[in-house]
Structures are given as C-alpha cells and as structure tokens.
Design a protein around this motif. Structure first.
Motif, PDB file in Angstrom:
ATOM      1  N   UNK A 113       0.830  -1.511   0.049  1.00 58.94           N
ATOM      2  CA  UNK A 113      -0.225   0.196   0.016  1.00 58.94           C
ATOM      3  C   UNK A 113       1.016   0.905  -0.197  1.00 58.94           C
ATOM      4  N   UNK A 114       1.860   1.173   1.136  1.00 61.30           N
ATOM      5  CA  UNK A 114       2.564   2.459   0.777  1.00 61.30           C
ATOM      6  C   UNK A 114       3.497   2.232  -0.554  1.00 61.30           C
ATOM      7  N   UNK A 120       1.887   6.480  -7.248  1.00 62.14           N
ATOM      8  CA  UNK A 120       0.999   7.152  -7.358  1.00 62.14           C
ATOM      9  C   UNK A 120       0.331   9.017  -7.069  1.00 62.14           C
ATOM     10  N   UNK A 121       0.987   9.059  -5.937  1.00 62.46           N
ATOM     11  CA  UNK A 121       1.466  10.398  -5.249  1.00 62.46           C
ATOM     12  C   UNK A 121       2.781  11.361  -6.741  1.00 62.46           C
ATOM     13  N   UNK A 151      -5.382  10.708  -4.187  1.00 63.68           N
ATOM     14  CA  UNK A 151      -4.979   8.877  -3.540  1.00 63.68           C
ATOM     15  C   UNK A 151      -3.650   8.280  -3.188  1.00 63.68           C
ATOM     16  N   UNK A 152      -2.530   8.788  -3.809  1.00 63.86           N
ATOM     17  CA  UNK A 152      -1.608   8.362  -3.403  1.00 63.86           C
ATOM     18  C   UNK A 152      -1.016   9.204  -2.359  1.00 63.86           C
ATOM     19  N   UNK A 153      -1.355  10.307  -1.765  1.00 63.42           N
ATOM     20  CA  UNK A 153      -1.765  10.677  -0.388  1.00 63.42           C
ATOM     21  C   UNK A 153      -1.927  10.079   0.942  1.00 63.42           C
ATOM     22  N   UNK A 154      -3.368   9.461   0.503  1.00 66.66           N
ATOM     23  CA  UNK A 154      -3.842   8.210   1.074  1.00 66.66           C
ATOM     24  C   UNK A 154      -3.421   6.954   0.910  1.00 66.66           C
ATOM     25  N   UNK A 155      -2.740   6.315  -0.418  1.00 66.17           N
ATOM     26  CA  UNK A 155      -2.164   5.643   0.568  1.00 66.17           C
ATOM     27  C   UNK A 155      -1.021   5.407   1.079  1.00 66.17           C
ATOM     28  N   UNK A 156      -0.446   6.195   1.133  1.00 66.72           N
ATOM     29  CA  UNK A 156       0.788   6.772   1.319  1.00 66.72           C
ATOM     30  C   UNK A 156       1.267   6.541   2.909  1.00 66.72           C
ATOM     31  N   UNK A 157       0.025   7.289   3.536  1.00 66.73           N
ATOM     32  CA  UNK A 157      -0.503   7.479   4.545  1.00 66.73           C
ATOM     33  C   UNK A 157      -1.487   6.745   5.781  1.00 66.73           C
ATOM     34  N   UNK A 158      -1.678   5.768   4.718  1.00 69.73           N
ATOM     35  CA  UNK A 158      -3.338   5.115   5.366  1.00 69.73           C
ATOM     36  C   UNK A 158      -3.607   5.746   5.842  1.00 69.73           C
TER      37      UNK A 158
END
Length: 208
Positions: A113-114, A120-121, A151-158
């Motif tokens: 995920x990260x 994505x970010x 969406x990349x921000x949401x995935x990176x920081x879960x």
C-alpha cells in the motif's frame, strides 16, 4: 469571584468537549479498517486510474493543435492509467492477472500500500505540471493527475488502511489447511508412529 467560577466552568466544558471530540475521532479512525472503507478506497483508486486513462486518450487530440509536450504527457497518462488499473484489479480478470504477474515480479513495491501510494503520488505530481502547450493552464490530464496524487497521499499515509492483500496469481497459501494436506499429514503421522513403536520394541526386546 464570578469571573473565576466562569473561567473554571469554561475550562471544564472545554475538557469535556475535547474528550468527546477525541472519542469521536477515535471511532472514525477505527472505521478506516472496516469493509466499507476498503470498498470506498478501492472504488476511488480504480476511479483515479480510469479517469487518468480517459484523460490521456482525450489529451491525444493535443497533437492536432501542435501541443507536442501535452501530447507526450498524454501518452504518459495512458500508460500510468493502465498501470494503476492493473495494480488495483490484481487477479480479477485473466488478462489483468497476466500483467500483474510481471508487476509482482519486477515492481514488487507496487504490491504494497505505501509503495503504490508513493508511486501514485509521484506520477500525479509529474503529470500535474505538464500543462497544455507547455503553459501553466490546466487540461483534463492535470485534473486526473491531481485526483491520483490525492489517492497516493491516502495510500502512503494509510488514511484508509487497505485490506490485507490477496495472494498473487498462482500463489498458494502455505498456512491454509486443505483437505488433501490434512489427509497427507494424518498418513505421515501414522507411519511415524509405527516406526517409533518398532524402534522402541527392538530396543526393549532381549537379545538372544
């Protein structure tokens, strides 16, 4: 005196309000691992990939107006859109599963995920700054890239924690107790038990 009483009461109300907000935030934060949150995250991620793909095809028309930089950016957008969709769908479709096997082999970080969040970010920020005709104006690609970066921000920081990833195509779960394995284990245990009994009886029996 009334001033001090009012001040103390105000402080107590603030503390109670803070505790209530803290409890509410904890409940909301706990919901990020719920099934509904997983579905929302998956839909948004697929939406970002699909939007990126559509925007890329639309952006190819820039070649008509001589906007070569934006045209090249649209090619990037199409490629990355297909990659995002493949990563999100994983093994849901046979043709996607074949492509995902290569990603799982050569781009392993995209299966985390990260890892894919950072990708994505980065892609979102890269395409975001490729404006029409090299200008600061925004096109459809830029809007799609901004959505992907979010969406990349949401995935990176879960912000929403992704569900435990399913096994990749062709993988087997070594911890899964299947019926065939169970029968094999039972048969092996029986053979081992008989061998142990034979060795024990041979040791205890008197030598003639």
């Amino acid at each position: 005196l009334n001033f001090y009483v009012g001040f103390v009461v105000g402080c107590l109300e603030s503390v109670a309000s803070y505790r209530g907000m803290s409890s509410l935030c904890e409940k909301i934060w706990a919901k990020r691992e719920s099934r509904h949150a997983h579905v929302v995250l998956k839909v948004l991620s697929l939406g970002a990939g699909s939007f990126l793909l559509i925007a890329g095809f639309v952006g190819l028309s820039a070649i008509i107006f001589g906007q070569f930089v934006y045209f090249i950016g649209s090619l990037y957008t199409i490629f990355f859109g297909l990659l995002v969709i493949t990563v999100e769908l994983r093994d849901k479709l046979s043709i996607v599963s074949a492509a995902y096997q290569q990603i799982d082999k050569y781009l392993k970080f995209l299966t985390l995920q990260r890892g894919k969040g950072a990708f994505y970010w980065g892609v979102g920020l890269l395409v975001l700054y490729i404006g029409p005709d090299g200008s600061n104006r925004w096109g459809l690609n830029n809007v799609a890239a901004l959505f992907l970066a979010i969406m990349g921000f949401m995935h990176t920081f879960k912000i929403i924690k992704e569900a435990s990833p399913a096994l990749g195509p062709g993988d087997a779960n070594p911890f899964e107790d299947t019926s065939g394995c169970a029968h094999s284990t039972q048969g092996l245990s029986a053979v081992t038990s008989k061998w142990t009994d034979l060795v024990t009886s041979s040791k205890t029996s008197p030598v003639p």
